[in-house]
Motif scaffolding. Structure first.
Motif, mmCIF file in Angstrom:
data_model
loop_
_atom_site.group_PDB
_atom_site.id
_atom_site.type_symbol
_atom_site.label_atom_id
_atom_site.label_comp_id
_atom_site.label_asym_id
_atom_site.label_seq_id
_atom_site.Cartn_x
_atom_site.Cartn_y
_atom_site.Cartn_z
ATOM 1 N N THR A 7 8.273 24.854 -6.856
ATOM 2 C CA THR A 7 7.737 23.857 -5.941
ATOM 3 C C THR A 7 8.884 22.937 -5.552
ATOM 4 N N THR A 9 9.904 18.869 -4.796
ATOM 5 C CA THR A 9 9.480 17.504 -5.063
ATOM 6 C C THR A 9 10.322 16.534 -4.243
ATOM 7 N N GLU A 11 10.426 12.106 -3.459
ATOM 8 C CA GLU A 11 9.852 10.852 -3.934
ATOM 9 C C GLU A 11 10.576 9.661 -3.340
ATOM 10 N N GLU A 95 0.526 18.034 -3.685
ATOM 11 C CA GLU A 95 0.006 16.975 -4.548
ATOM 12 C C GLU A 95 0.826 15.717 -4.327
ATOM 13 N N VAL A 108 5.250 10.240 -5.136
ATOM 14 C CA VAL A 108 5.835 11.528 -5.488
ATOM 15 C C VAL A 108 5.000 12.630 -4.824
ATOM 16 N N GLU A 109 5.671 13.450 -4.005
ATOM 17 C CA GLU A 109 5.024 14.579 -3.353
ATOM 18 C C GLU A 109 5.596 15.865 -3.930
ATOM 19 N N VAL A 110 4.714 16.759 -4.326
ATOM 20 C CA VAL A 110 5.111 18.079 -4.825
ATOM 21 C C VAL A 110 4.400 19.095 -3.944
ATOM 22 N N GLN A 123 12.999 20.519 1.862
ATOM 23 C CA GLN A 123 13.085 19.304 1.048
ATOM 24 C C GLN A 123 13.628 18.147 1.885
ATOM 25 N N GLN A 127 11.520 14.827 2.744
ATOM 26 C CA GLN A 127 12.106 13.581 2.253
ATOM 27 C C GLN A 127 12.337 12.614 3.414
#
Length: 140
Positions: A7, A9, A11, A95, A108-110, A123, A127
């Motif tokens: 995944t 991530t 943030e 999420e 925080v996004e995953v 990413q 971001q």
């Protein structure tokens, strides 16, 4: 999240209380003001039915009209001021966790990557949108 594949991530720590961060993340009149990765893109329209089983859609377009697409999905779980999970139209999962930290909120996004574009590009794009959200909230 499905742990059979990697995944991504992203943030950001937003200098605002979680109630404001949540409102600006979820209300369409705010979404249209921050939901873009660069200055040459914008979100002219957003709809958001924020509940488990509810749908959302945002229209993302190049400002010059050369390209645009709808980004949407269906919510799996919504815990007010804490957590959102949804599935995009192609089945990938996202999420988002909202973590209060004094008078700030860590977002925080995953998400599951798609297979067309490189991981790094995905990413960076997500971001950039999150950074734009942070900037928008902190300027209000």
């Amino acid at each position: 999240m499905d742990t059979n594949h990697s995944t991504i991530t992203v943030e950001a720590k937003v200098q605002a209380p979680v109630e404001k961060v949540w409102e600006y993340w979820t209300e369409p009149e705010h979404i249209t003001k921050w939901n873009n990765a660069s200055e040459d893109w914008h979100t002219p329209h957003a709809e958001n039915d924020l509940r488990a089983g509810g749908k959302f859609v945002t229209r993302m377009e190049a400002k010059d009209g050369s390209f645009g697409f709808d980004f949407g999905g269906i919510y799996d779980e919504v815990l007010i001021h804490e957590f959102i999970s949804y599935k995009m139209e192609d089945g990938r999962k996202v999420e988002i966790t909202f973590i209060p930290q004094d008078n700030a909120t860590k977002v925080v996004e995953v998400f599951d990557p798609e297979t067309t574009n490189p991981i790094e590009m995905q990413q960076e794009g997500w971001q950039a949108i999150l950074d734009n959200f942070k900037k928008y909230v902190e300027q209000q």
